[in-house]
Design a protein around this motif. Structure first.
Motif, PDB file in Angstrom:
ATOM      1  N   UNK A 184      32.054  38.007  46.746  1.00  0.00           N
ATOM      2  CA  UNK A 184      33.347  37.801  47.399  1.00  0.00           C
ATOM      3  C   UNK A 184      34.356  37.407  46.332  1.00  0.00           C
ATOM      4  N   UNK A 185      35.457  38.151  46.235  1.00  0.00           N
ATOM      5  CA  UNK A 185      36.443  37.942  45.182  1.00  0.00           C
ATOM      6  C   UNK A 185      37.819  37.692  45.798  1.00  0.00           C
ATOM      7  N   UNK A 186      38.464  36.635  45.330  1.00  0.00           N
ATOM      8  CA  UNK A 186      39.842  36.354  45.749  1.00  0.00           C
ATOM      9  C   UNK A 186      40.768  36.520  44.551  1.00  0.00           C
ATOM     10  N   UNK A 187      41.781  37.362  44.715  1.00  0.00           N
ATOM     11  CA  UNK A 187      42.811  37.533  43.695  1.00  0.00           C
ATOM     12  C   UNK A 187      43.827  36.410  43.852  1.00  0.00           C
ATOM     13  N   UNK A 188      43.929  35.557  42.848  1.00  0.00           N
ATOM     14  CA  UNK A 188      44.814  34.397  42.930  1.00  0.00           C
ATOM     15  C   UNK A 188      46.295  34.792  42.944  1.00  0.00           C
ATOM     16  N   UNK A 189      46.597  35.943  42.400  1.00  0.00           N
ATOM     17  CA  UNK A 189      47.991  36.364  42.295  1.00  0.00           C
ATOM     18  C   UNK A 189      48.482  36.995  43.591  1.00  0.00           C
ATOM     19  N   UNK A 190      47.648  37.908  44.154  1.00  0.00           N
ATOM     20  CA  UNK A 190      48.062  38.612  45.373  1.00  0.00           C
ATOM     21  C   UNK A 190      47.535  37.965  46.643  1.00  0.00           C
ATOM     22  N   UNK A 191      46.593  37.042  46.475  1.00  0.00           N
ATOM     23  CA  UNK A 191      45.947  36.363  47.597  1.00  0.00           C
ATOM     24  C   UNK A 191      45.110  37.326  48.442  1.00  0.00           C
ATOM     25  N   UNK A 192      44.703  38.449  47.849  1.00  0.00           N
ATOM     26  CA  UNK A 192      43.871  39.415  48.565  1.00  0.00           C
ATOM     27  C   UNK A 192      42.389  39.144  48.294  1.00  0.00           C
ATOM     28  N   UNK A 193      41.537  39.564  49.262  1.00  0.00           N
ATOM     29  CA  UNK A 193      40.100  39.344  49.175  1.00  0.00           C
ATOM     30  C   UNK A 193      39.380  40.684  49.069  1.00  0.00           C
ATOM     31  N   UNK A 194      38.272  40.662  48.348  1.00  0.00           N
ATOM     32  CA  UNK A 194      37.401  41.834  48.249  1.00  0.00           C
ATOM     33  C   UNK A 194      35.965  41.366  48.442  1.00  0.00           C
ATOM     34  N   UNK A 195      35.180  42.145  49.138  1.00  0.00           N
ATOM     35  CA  UNK A 195      33.767  41.806  49.335  1.00  0.00           C
ATOM     36  C   UNK A 195      32.923  43.068  49.217  1.00  0.00           C
TER      37      UNK A 195
END
Length: 248
Positions: A184-195
């Motif tokens: 599970x990855x959270x992009x701190x800049x865009x606040x988007x999540x990837x799993x």
């Protein structure tokens, strides 16, 4: 051979930023110098993102890598590590090396007997006479003795947060553990999540099993010891390092 690290490789360096690559490179160099003092060249099977290989190059070795994952090969090349994408079971080289190394349980990813045999034969083919094949694997007595548990790891940098969930499933009659990784990855800049998920199938081995394989692929086992410490393997030794010498 398993096709892993398709997406996982993107976050590999961050997930293993706490790994002591310098200690591992120093240990491997010590193994080589102890058994083949004049060795200068190394072929790394499963070279990943090139971190350990670059350290060995800094120690004065001529190192070349082969890595199955295109993602990880590209990251290694971007670091300046000489390597190519390829399958360690079928990689061909015109030059010969003093040592072939395969670290971080790469050989345990070879779950099929045919892949194992081809890889060992290929290692022998790539070596100079009396060259060394050095690799570490999951050790069967420890896998059977220790209880496998789900594990969670959290890491981050300035741009992302990553959580990795590892869920092992044992195939007891095949000496294989299927590790399902959920990332599970959270992009701190865009606040988007990837799993995403990847299953890494890992085979564990006994010393007699590796000895039998070595004998039938042109090697002799010089040493089987706990990785890094050099201690005798036990039921508490998860990773065993094998040092094989090519016959002739």
């Amino acid at each position: 051979m398993n096709s892993n690290f398709n997406l996982y490789g993107k976050y590999y360096d961050l997930l293993y930023a706490d790994k002591d690559y310098f200690a591992e490179a120093k240990y491997i160099s010590g193994c080589i110098k102890r058994e083949l003092p004049n060795a200068t060249s190394i072929l790394e099977f499963g070279s990943g993102t090139g971190t350990c290989g670059l350290i060995l190059k800094g120690m004065g070795y001529d190192v070349y890598g082969v890595e199955l994952s295109a993602q990880m090969t590209k990251r290694a090349q971007d670091k300046g590590f000489p390597c190519q994408q390829g399958d360690i079971a079928s990689f061909e080289s015109e030059r010969k090396f003093d040592s072939v190394i395969s670290l971080f349980h790469v050989v345990s990813y070879l779950t099929e007997n045919s892949s194992l045999e081809k890889t060992f034969l290929n290692a022998a083919k790539c070596l100079n006479p009396n060259g060394l094949f050095i690799f570490d694997v999951w050790y069967s007595p420890a896998v059977f003795h220790q209880k496998l548990e789900n594990r969670i790891k959290r890491v981050e940098n300035n741009e992302i947060k990553v959580m990795r969930i590892a869920e092992p499933i044992t195939r007891i009659n095949e000496n294989i553990v299927d590790v399902m990784y959920t990332i599970v990855v959270k992009d701190k800049i865009t606040d988007k999540w990837e799993e995403f998920t990847e299953v890494h199938s890992m085979r564990h081995f006994s010393i007699p099993e590796i000895s039998f394989l070595a004998e039938h692929t042109g090697f002799e086992v010089i040493k089987a010891e706990e990785f890094l410490t050099g201690a005798a393997p036990s039921e508490n030794t998860w990773g065993v390092n094998f040092i094989l010498r090519k016959n002739g």
